[in-house]
Design a protein around this motif. Structure first.
Motif, mmCIF file in Angstrom:
data_model
loop_
_atom_site.group_PDB
_atom_site.id
_atom_site.type_symbol
_atom_site.label_atom_id
_atom_site.label_comp_id
_atom_site.label_asym_id
_atom_site.label_seq_id
_atom_site.Cartn_x
_atom_site.Cartn_y
_atom_site.Cartn_z
ATOM 1 N N UNK A 272 -24.055 -10.933 -5.396
ATOM 2 C CA UNK A 272 -24.205 -11.593 -4.108
ATOM 3 C C UNK A 272 -22.902 -12.248 -3.708
ATOM 4 N N UNK A 273 -22.526 -12.164 -2.437
ATOM 5 C CA UNK A 273 -21.251 -12.725 -2.008
ATOM 6 C C UNK A 273 -21.440 -13.899 -1.060
ATOM 7 N N UNK B 163 -32.936 -15.026 -7.555
ATOM 8 C CA UNK B 163 -33.199 -13.601 -7.781
ATOM 9 C C UNK B 163 -32.468 -13.078 -9.010
ATOM 10 N N UNK B 164 -31.794 -13.982 -9.724
ATOM 11 C CA UNK B 164 -31.034 -13.647 -10.938
ATOM 12 C C UNK B 164 -29.916 -12.651 -10.644
ATOM 13 N N UNK B 165 -29.245 -12.887 -9.519
ATOM 14 C CA UNK B 165 -28.113 -12.062 -9.089
ATOM 15 C C UNK B 165 -26.839 -12.881 -9.235
ATOM 16 N N UNK B 166 -25.840 -12.400 -9.982
ATOM 17 C CA UNK B 166 -24.581 -13.145 -10.098
ATOM 18 C C UNK B 166 -23.853 -13.211 -8.766
ATOM 19 N N UNK B 167 -22.943 -14.168 -8.632
ATOM 20 C CA UNK B 167 -22.303 -14.409 -7.342
ATOM 21 C C UNK B 167 -20.783 -14.395 -7.461
ATOM 22 N N UNK B 168 -20.133 -14.071 -6.346
ATOM 23 C CA UNK B 168 -18.701 -14.272 -6.197
ATOM 24 C C UNK B 168 -18.515 -15.091 -4.932
ATOM 25 N N UNK B 169 -17.794 -16.205 -5.048
ATOM 26 C CA UNK B 169 -17.754 -17.171 -3.955
ATOM 27 C C UNK B 169 -16.312 -17.616 -3.670
ATOM 28 N N UNK B 170 -16.136 -18.250 -2.519
ATOM 29 C CA UNK B 170 -14.823 -18.749 -2.115
ATOM 30 C C UNK B 170 -14.410 -19.954 -2.952
ATOM 31 N N UNK C 93 -21.260 -16.816 -12.042
ATOM 32 C CA UNK C 93 -20.437 -15.842 -11.334
ATOM 33 C C UNK C 93 -18.976 -16.233 -11.401
ATOM 34 N N UNK C 94 -18.236 -15.865 -10.370
ATOM 35 C CA UNK C 94 -16.798 -16.129 -10.347
ATOM 36 C C UNK C 94 -16.352 -16.623 -8.980
ATOM 37 N N UNK C 95 -15.193 -17.275 -8.988
ATOM 38 C CA UNK C 95 -14.533 -17.743 -7.773
ATOM 39 C C UNK C 95 -13.465 -16.717 -7.394
ATOM 40 N N UNK C 96 -13.369 -16.387 -6.127
ATOM 41 C CA UNK C 96 -12.374 -15.409 -5.674
ATOM 42 C C UNK C 96 -10.967 -15.890 -6.035
ATOM 43 N N UNK C 97 -10.205 -15.008 -6.658
ATOM 44 C CA UNK C 97 -8.858 -15.363 -7.101
ATOM 45 C C UNK C 97 -7.803 -15.055 -6.040
ATOM 46 N N UNK C 98 -8.014 -13.976 -5.292
ATOM 47 C CA UNK C 98 -7.017 -13.557 -4.306
ATOM 48 C C UNK C 98 -7.730 -12.817 -3.176
ATOM 49 N N UNK C 99 -7.525 -13.277 -1.936
ATOM 50 C CA UNK C 99 -8.276 -12.725 -0.804
ATOM 51 C C UNK C 99 -7.542 -11.543 -0.164
ATOM 52 N N UNK C 100 -7.262 -10.525 -0.948
ATOM 53 C CA UNK C 100 -6.790 -9.251 -0.416
ATOM 54 C C UNK C 100 -7.762 -8.173 -0.874
ATOM 55 N N UNK C 101 -7.937 -7.090 -0.106
ATOM 56 C CA UNK C 101 -8.889 -6.050 -0.507
ATOM 57 C C UNK C 101 -8.634 -5.502 -1.910
ATOM 58 N N UNK C 102 -7.374 -5.278 -2.241
ATOM 59 C CA UNK C 102 -7.050 -4.692 -3.546
ATOM 60 C C UNK C 102 -7.445 -5.625 -4.688
ATOM 61 N N UNK D 173 -14.119 -7.586 -8.416
ATOM 62 C CA UNK D 173 -15.531 -7.198 -8.340
ATOM 63 C C UNK D 173 -15.864 -6.142 -9.387
ATOM 64 N N UNK D 174 -14.970 -5.180 -9.586
ATOM 65 C CA UNK D 174 -15.198 -4.149 -10.604
ATOM 66 C C UNK D 174 -15.381 -4.781 -11.976
ATOM 67 N N UNK D 175 -14.517 -5.741 -12.308
ATOM 68 C CA UNK D 175 -14.612 -6.418 -13.602
ATOM 69 C C UNK D 175 -15.866 -7.278 -13.694
#
Length: 358
Positions: free
Chosen positions: A262-263, A287-294, A309-318, A324-326
């Motif tokens: 979930x984002x 819903x037991x869904x991990x998250x990635x957040x700002x 979940x995790x905090x976004x490290x760098x706001x570029x698509x790449x 997200x893959x990791x």
């Protein structure tokens, strides 16, 4: 039995915070009347307490707010009540005037820093109007609460108020998957649910999906930029982004558990987003869904404290695609199960009832 009139500017069906507040107050022995407005796509509503939708000629901009506040004022004026509950600044003026004219108790629930919404960044005159209204009324209020400590601290410092915090946690739920609306083709599901407005990071996520061919990005909701986002998807020929539109909370509850991630990628577009603690974060957790957040203070606190979940490290698509893959390869189930028992509405109800009973 004391009667509370609860007022909002939406059409009632999708406002989960207001629904939870009304149910808690109703079950706590209060007589509830929930007032909102009718929209062209309003869905039927059935609650344990009565509801009222006001029909309007205007549905956006200054004329909408003016008409709705005018109609709400006269509705409140001629309707029996003991307590008024105003939700957000756009319903506060008529509630405040009626509370003074008829000497009724007023409670204020601030869902956000209303004058700081991104939509007002380039509208200084409109923003100044809302700030002036806030400055005029808030210091006079005795009973008010909001969604997080950052907003409460901001108001307390600016207006010498005494805001309490009632966090917008969901009810504890058993995770149940319903029928998913399309064939997932064994791809991972990345989910966004909520308002489709400026500053939600949706453009970034759509760009990122070009680098995540083994995933679908599912967007649930409606808002000011949904047409723009659909045009972006079409112009770039991106075939792994799906728009499901606005769904009822009951339907969404059965779709969310299908997600693998979930984002909540809100941008720092002023204090309202900086202090954001979106409902969807807690819905993902239930819903037991991990998250990635700002990397913003309130939502970051949830990830750091509960490890869901995790905090976004760098706001570029790449970089976002790589993160997200990791992330999709990691297991957060233990942390999610622990957090879903702690971050629930049942832990907020006692504080909410104390505000009204006092």
């Amino acid at each position: 039995m004391k009667k509370i009139i609860v007022s909002v500017t939406n059409d009632l069906t999708t406002d989960q915070r207001v629904a939870k507040v009304c149910n808690t107050l109703f079950n706590g022995g209060f007589d509830i009347l929930l007032v909102g407005r009718t929209q062209k796509d309003s869905l039927p509503i059935q609650r344990d307490y009565p509801t009222k939708r006001l029909s309007l000629f205007f549905n956006k901009g200054f004329l909408f707010y003016a008409e709705y506040n005018f109609r709400l004022f006269f509705f409140l004026l001629f309707t029996k009540k003991n307590i008024l509950l105003s939700n957000d600044l756009d319903t506060l003026l008529p509630n405040f005037l009626i509370s003074k004219l008829q000497r009724k108790k007023l409670v204020y629930d601030s869902h956000e820093l209303f004058p700081e919404v991104p939509e007002l960044i380039h509208k200084p005159v409109v923003k100044k109007t809302w700030v002036s209204l806030e400055k005029f009324i808030l210091p006079k209020l005795k009973n008010c609460y909001t969604v997080c400590k950052s907003i409460a601290d901001f108001y307390d410092e600016k207006y010498l108020t005494h805001f309490k915090v009632i966090k917008n946690y969901p009810h504890l739920t058993n995770t149940q998957k319903g029928v998913f609306p399309f064939d997932k083709n064994q791809k991972k599901i990345i989910l966004y649910q909520g308002a489709i407005n400026v500053g939600r990071g949706l453009e970034l996520m759509i760009e990122t999906m070009q680098l995540l061919p083994n995933c679908y990005f599912v967007i649930v909701g409606k808002g000011d930029i949904d047409k723009k986002l659909k045009q972006l998807v079409t112009s770039k020929n991106i075939n792994n982004v799906k728009f499901l539109g606005k769904l009822t909370p009951e339907t969404l509850l059965k779709i969310t558990p299908h997600a693998d991630l979930g984002i909540s990628l809100e941008e720092d577009l002023g204090l309202n987003y900086k202090f954001a603690l979106p409902n969807k974060i807690f819905d993902y957790i239930q819903a037991e869904v991990p998250i990635i957040i700002s990397d913003l203070p309130e939502m970051k606190h949830i990830v750091l404290e509960y490890g869901v979940g995790e905090i976004v490290k760098n706001r570029t698509p790449e970089n976002l695609a790589n993160q997200i893959k990791e992330l999709l390869e990691k297991d957060f189930l233990h942390q999610l199960k622990k957090a879903k028992k702690a971050l629930i509405w049942e832990h907020q109800e006692k504080k909410l009832l104390s505000i009204f009973k006092e």
